[in-house]
Structures are given as structure tokens and as C-alpha cells.
Design a protein around this motif. Structure first.
Motif, PDB file in Angstrom:
ATOM      1  N   SER A 220       0.836  -1.205   0.000  1.00 31.83           N
ATOM      2  CA  SER A 220       0.000   0.000   0.000  1.00 31.83           C
ATOM      3  C   SER A 220       0.867   1.249   0.000  1.00 31.83           C
ATOM      4  CB  SER A 220      -0.908   0.003   1.229  1.00 31.83           C
ATOM      5  OG  SER A 220      -0.133   0.094   2.419  1.00 31.83           O
ATOM      6  N   ASP A 221       0.265   2.372  -0.341  1.00 31.92           N
ATOM      7  CA  ASP A 221       1.001   3.648  -0.335  1.00 31.92           C
ATOM      8  C   ASP A 221       1.565   3.945   1.049  1.00 31.92           C
ATOM      9  OD1 ASP A 221       0.339   3.922  -2.978  1.00 31.92           O
ATOM     10  OD2 ASP A 221      -1.195   5.467  -2.671  1.00 31.92           O
ATOM     11  N   GLU A 222       0.790   3.603   2.082  1.00 30.84           N
ATOM     12  CA  GLU A 222       1.242   3.841   3.462  1.00 30.84           C
ATOM     13  C   GLU A 222       2.479   2.996   3.773  1.00 30.84           C
ATOM     14  OE1 GLU A 222      -0.407   3.442   8.077  1.00 30.84           O
ATOM     15  OE2 GLU A 222      -1.695   2.930   6.377  1.00 30.84           O
ATOM     16  N   ALA A 223       2.465   1.743   3.336  1.00 28.10           N
ATOM     17  CA  ALA A 223       3.604   0.859   3.590  1.00 28.10           C
ATOM     18  C   ALA A 223       4.847   1.351   2.851  1.00 28.10           C
ATOM     19  CB  ALA A 223       3.268  -0.571   3.147  1.00 28.10           C
ATOM     20  N   VAL A 224       4.671   1.797   1.608  1.00 29.67           N
ATOM     21  CA  VAL A 224       5.801   2.314   0.826  1.00 29.67           C
ATOM     22  C   VAL A 224       6.421   3.520   1.518  1.00 29.67           C
ATOM     23  CG1 VAL A 224       6.502   3.333  -1.379  1.00 29.67           C
ATOM     24  CG2 VAL A 224       4.848   1.452  -1.347  1.00 29.67           C
ATOM     25  N   ALA A 225       5.577   4.414   2.030  1.00 29.29           N
ATOM     26  CA  ALA A 225       6.073   5.599   2.736  1.00 29.29           C
ATOM     27  C   ALA A 225       6.811   5.211   4.011  1.00 29.29           C
ATOM     28  CB  ALA A 225       4.904   6.526   3.063  1.00 29.29           C
ATOM     29  N   THR A 226       6.305   4.208   4.712  1.00 34.10           N
ATOM     30  CA  THR A 226       6.952   3.730   5.946  1.00 34.10           C
ATOM     31  C   THR A 226       8.348   3.187   5.641  1.00 34.10           C
ATOM     32  OG1 THR A 226       4.847   3.175   7.003  1.00 34.10           O
ATOM     33  CG2 THR A 226       6.820   2.055   7.827  1.00 34.10           C
ATOM     34  N   PRO A 391       5.908  -0.151  -9.887  1.00 30.85           N
ATOM     35  CA  PRO A 391       6.582   1.106 -10.298  1.00 30.85           C
ATOM     36  C   PRO A 391       6.766   2.082  -9.135  1.00 30.85           C
ATOM     37  CG  PRO A 391       4.888   0.490 -11.889  1.00 30.85           C
ATOM     38  CD  PRO A 391       4.706  -0.407 -10.700  1.00 30.85           C
ATOM     39  N   LYS A 392       5.741   2.190  -8.274  1.00 37.51           N
ATOM     40  CA  LYS A 392       5.828   3.127  -7.146  1.00 37.51           C
ATOM     41  C   LYS A 392       6.925   2.698  -6.160  1.00 37.51           C
ATOM     42  CE  LYS A 392       2.135   5.125  -5.975  1.00 37.51           C
ATOM     43  NZ  LYS A 392       0.781   5.495  -5.500  1.00 37.51           N
ATOM     44  N   ILE A 393       7.029   1.392  -5.932  1.00 40.64           N
ATOM     45  CA  ILE A 393       8.053   0.878  -5.012  1.00 40.64           C
ATOM     46  C   ILE A 393       9.444   1.058  -5.612  1.00 40.64           C
ATOM     47  CG2 ILE A 393       8.956  -1.240  -3.946  1.00 40.64           C
ATOM     48  CD1 ILE A 393       6.011  -2.095  -3.570  1.00 40.64           C
ATOM     49  N   MET A 394       9.580   0.870  -6.911  1.00 41.78           N
ATOM     50  CA  MET A 394      10.877   1.060  -7.557  1.00 41.78           C
ATOM     51  C   MET A 394      11.298   2.531  -7.536  1.00 41.78           C
ATOM     52  SD  MET A 394      11.700  -1.972  -8.079  1.00 41.78           S
ATOM     53  CE  MET A 394      13.289  -1.623  -8.842  1.00 41.78           C
ATOM     54  N   GLU A 395      10.337   3.435  -7.667  1.00 46.06           N
ATOM     55  CA  GLU A 395      10.641   4.868  -7.576  1.00 46.06           C
ATOM     56  C   GLU A 395      11.139   5.213  -6.172  1.00 46.06           C
ATOM     57  OE1 GLU A 395       7.121   6.940  -8.690  1.00 46.06           O
ATOM     58  OE2 GLU A 395       7.163   6.190 -10.766  1.00 46.06           O
ATOM     59  N   MET A 396      10.461   4.651  -5.157  1.00 44.60           N
ATOM     60  CA  MET A 396      10.901   4.865  -3.770  1.00 44.60           C
ATOM     61  C   MET A 396      12.314   4.339  -3.577  1.00 44.60           C
ATOM     62  SD  MET A 396      11.489   2.909  -0.808  1.00 44.60           S
ATOM     63  CE  MET A 396      10.540   1.423  -1.049  1.00 44.60           C
TER      64      MET A 396
END
Length: 442
Positions: A220-226, A391-396
Motif C-alpha cells: 500500500s502507499d502507506e507501507a511504501v512511505a513507511t 513502479p511506485k516501489i521502484m521509484e521509492m
């Protein structure tokens, strides 16, 4: 007359084209293209397989082995490049993704019955098969398309001279400020991502609010931010990112902690012992990952028959034992011969391996790093594909990697950069002076 001549010419061209195609097809059917990780098998088995295949089928085959070092590279070659590899050995989440994308052909053991060849694939541990099947997409059973090859855990490789076993038994040690610039991290986004989430949610897992698998596979977006926040906090401790050199750095005592795979840990511990250095490996108490690599046949394969026979050959007890001895990782094969080869009565502690070898295997003298106790397995989760969040996780990952080099490494890289600029500057000056002299001579 002209019409008859034209028809004859067309017929001749078609015959030549058909013969060429048949020759090419016959040539391709005598080749088996295998795509595997580097240093992931006893390569002396390859010529033995070629002889064995001819004995079983009466046909000749030549194995061409190509290597990869990242799952995503292997996936892209098949998914986008449509390369005609006959066999590939990707990791669990990649197999899941390939099956979702309809990139795999079923394993076909019917070939063996036609030649009275034993089905060695039956020696794969039910534990491996069941774990792989947890990744099955709707309407498909993953074990119909993949055969387990090697497996292991993710944990902490540490130097007992500087780190106690109690300290290493928690993921908190990676964030401990005492180990600034002393931690080597894997250049593997999924491994680091999952471990970070487990550490960040340790209290919720322990309190039963969330399961280990839910946390480990939360994209989730929250997990990626964490994860991004926690890795940024970790950056002062990171001495470097690595995929293979970590075990050598630990053996040479240039780092004291290394997020590592169990197979590499076994290699490092043995090599370090040879030079008088003690290393150890622990799967932290909060939980971790149990991973699996398996053989699959891509949809673009040109030699399905030899591919199935190769998988079968690699599942023989002898092949499994030799591959384990060569690479340090653990085979998916759970036969009596494999078990007997792993027994070491010089060890002081026993391991409960009923989950892998079956009843009566609750007190075995085997290497507990290669074959973790059932207690360790029960606190490990299987990794799933990130799906649309990839893609979002790879950007992070790109952001934190670009902002997480240790001070020492930044200084070193800065010095290298300055040196390169100075070298370029004086080279350009030298060339400019040379041109001036040339112009004067002209």
C-alpha cells in the motif's frame, strides 16, 4: 510453357524453403537453452545430462547455459524480448508474475513414461510444493508450471567479535547507531522492503493485530512511505549496497553486519573459518522471509521435451547433493539419500525438520542455517509479486538508494570524482598545448 516454368520454379523455391526450415527446426531441437543464476549449479552435471538424455531418448542434445543476476532482467528478456529460452530458474514472486502474464508452459512428465525414465520430480518436498502453491493466481496451480530447485531464508550474517547473538536476533540491530558505517545491505529491493516492514510493524505482529504475511507483502502507499522513512533513518549505518561481495567483505572483517541469504552465509562462514575468522547467521525473532527458486518452461521455448528431462535430471538425489555441495544452498529434494548426505554427527545441536523430510525427523544433526528448524520456518513468510504497485516501489527505491550512501562512501566517491575532473582538466590542457605547437609548426 512460361506458366509451367513459373509453377516449377515456385515449387522448387518452396521445397528449398521447407527443407531449410526443417533443418533449422531439427537443429534447434538438438539444443537446450538454460537461463540460470551465476554459480548456481555444479556445471559438470551438464555434459553428464547430455549423455543421460541420449541414453534415455536416443536423441542428442547440446546445453547452452546463459546467466542472469537479477530476476527482473530474466523476466524482461522473456516478457518483452520473447527470447526462446527452454528453461529458466527465477524466484518465487517472479514465477507468480510470469504465470499471471501467461508466460509459462505446464511441466509435462508424460515424456518420461514413453522412455521408461523414473520421475525424479516426485522427490521434491511437499513443503516446497505447498509453499509455491500459495502464490497460485486464480484458476491456476503454480506447481503445475514450476518445480522447486533451491530455497533458503533471509537473516543477519554477523561477526561475534563485535556483535552478540542476542543483538543479532532482532532486526533492530541494523538501525542501531553503534554500527554506523558497519552494515552491508542487499542490493535487492524486495528483500530490504520486506525486512523493513517487519521491523516497523513488529509490535503489531507480536500482538496479533496483523499476520507476518500481511505485513511482509503490504504494498500500500502507506507501507511504501513507511519503508522509505525507515531506510532513510538507516542510511548512516550502511557501508554499501551489494549483491555478491558482502560475504567477502565479512570474511575480511571490513564489515560486521550483513543482510544476507542463508546460502551465501554458509559460504561466508566456511571461508572465514579457513582464515581464522568466526562468523555466524541468525534469522531474527520478529520474522523474515523463506524464499524459493524454481525451474519453469517459458511459452517461447523451442525444446520442451529436453527441458522436462533436464528438470527431471536435476531432481535426482545425486544431482541435488552435488549442486548443494557446489553452491551452498539447499535443494528442494527431500529423499533419504539427500537427508543421509546432510547428517553431521559432529554437530552439538539437533534440528526439527519434520516439515521438510516428514515424520521421524524431529531431532536431526544437520546444519541449522541450511535447514532451519521448524520454529524458524513458522516465523517466515513467502514473498508475493507487488503487482500494480511495483513502479511506485521502484521509484521509492531509487530515491532512498540515491540518498543513503554512508559518509565514508560519499567522501570516497567525491575523491574519485574530483580526481577524475582533475585528470580530464590536465588532459584537455595537454591536448590544447599540443594543438598550439602543431599550429606553430604549420
Amino acid at each position: 510453357m512460361k506458366k509451367n516454368l513459373l509453377l516449377a520454379l515456385v515449387a522448387l523455391l518452396l521445397a528449398v524453403f521447407s527443407t531449410a526450415c526443417n533443418n533449422n527446426q531439427e537443429k534447434r531441437s538438438s539444443i537446450l537453452k538454460v537461463y540460470n543464476w551465476a554459480a548456481y549449479m555444479d556445471e559438470s552435471l551438464i555434459p553428464e545430462f547430455e549423455k543421460w538424455y541420449e541414453q534415455q531418448t536416443g536423441e542428442q542434445v547440446k546445453v547452452i547455459l546463459q546467466l542472469f543476476d537479477i530476476n527482473e532482467v530474466a523476466l524482461a528478456k522473456i516478457e518483452k524480448g520473447k527470447e526462446d529460452f527452454d528453461l529458466v530458474c527465477p524466484s518465487d514472486y517472479t514465477i507468480e508474475k510470469m504465470l499471471k502474464a501467461d508466460l509459462l508452459l505446464p511441466i509435462d512428465t508424460s515424456y518420461f513414461a514413453a522412455t521408461n525414465t523414473p520421475n525424479y520430480i516426485g522427490g521434491v518436498s511437499p513443503f516446497i510444493t505447498n509453499a509455491l502453491n500459495t502464490l497460485s493466481p486464480a484458476g491456476k496451480k503454480l506447481s503445475d508450471y514450476a518445480v522447486g530447485y533451491m530455497w533458503g531464508t533471509i537473516g543477519v550474517l554477523f561477526n561475534p567479535k563485535f556483535v552478540s547473538a542476542e543483538q543479532a536476533s532482532s532486526w533492530a540491530i541494523l538501525w542501531d547507531p553503534k554500527f554506523q558505517n558497519k552494515v552491508l545491505m542487499k542490493e535487492a529491493v524486495r528483500d530490504v522492503y520486506g525486512v523493513t516492514l517487519i521491523y516497523a510493524n513488529a509490535d503489531k505482529i507480536a500482538g496479533g493485530q496483523r499476520t507476518l504475511s500481511e505485513v511482509y507483502n503490504d504494498s500500500s502507499d502507506e507501507a511504501v512511505a513507511t519503508v522509505e522513512d525507515y531506510i532513510k533513518r538507516l542510511k548512516t549505518n550502511i557501508a554499501g549496497w551489494e549483491t555478491d561481495f558482502g560475504k567477502e567483505m565479512m570474511t575480511q572483517q571490513k564489515a560486521v553486519l550483513n543482510l544476507n541469504w542463508s546460502g551465501d552465509a554458509v559460504w561466508a562462514i566456511e571461508e572465514a573459518a579457513n582464515v581464522g575468522v568466526e562468523l555466524d547467521y541468525i534469522v531474527p525473532e520478529e520474522g523474515s522471509n523463506v524464499w524459493f527458486d524454481g525451474w519453469v518452461i517459458p511459452k517461447y521455448a523451442q525444446n520442451q521435451k529436453a527441458a522436462n528431462y533436464f528438470i527431471n535430471f536435476m531432481c535426482r538425489s545425486e544431482s541435488a547433493i552435488r549442486n548443494m555441495d557446489e553452491v551452498g544452498y539447499v535443494s528442494a529434494i527431500a529423499t533419504e539419500e539427500v537427508l543421509e548426505s546432510r547428517i553431521d554427527t559432529t554437530l552439538s545441536e539437533t534440528v526439527n525438520l519434520t516439515y521438510f523430510f516428514g515424520e521421524g525427523c524431529d531431532s536431526l544433526y544437520v546444519d541449522g542455517i541450511q535447514y532451519p528448524d521448524i520454529d524458524v520456518i513458522e516465523r517466515c513468510a513467502v514473498m508475493h509479486d507487488f503487482g500494480v504497485q511495483t513502479p511506485k516501489i521502484m521509484e521509492m527505491w531509487s530515491r532512498v538508494k540515491g540518498d543513503s550512501l554512508s559518509t565514508t562512501w560519499k567522501i570516497t566517491m567525491g575523491a574519485v570524482l574530483v580526481g577524475a575532473i582533475i585528470t580530464i582538466y590536465f588532459t584537455m590542457r595537454k591536448k590544447k598545448k599540443s594543438r598550439r605547437k602543431t599550429n606553430k609548426r604549420r
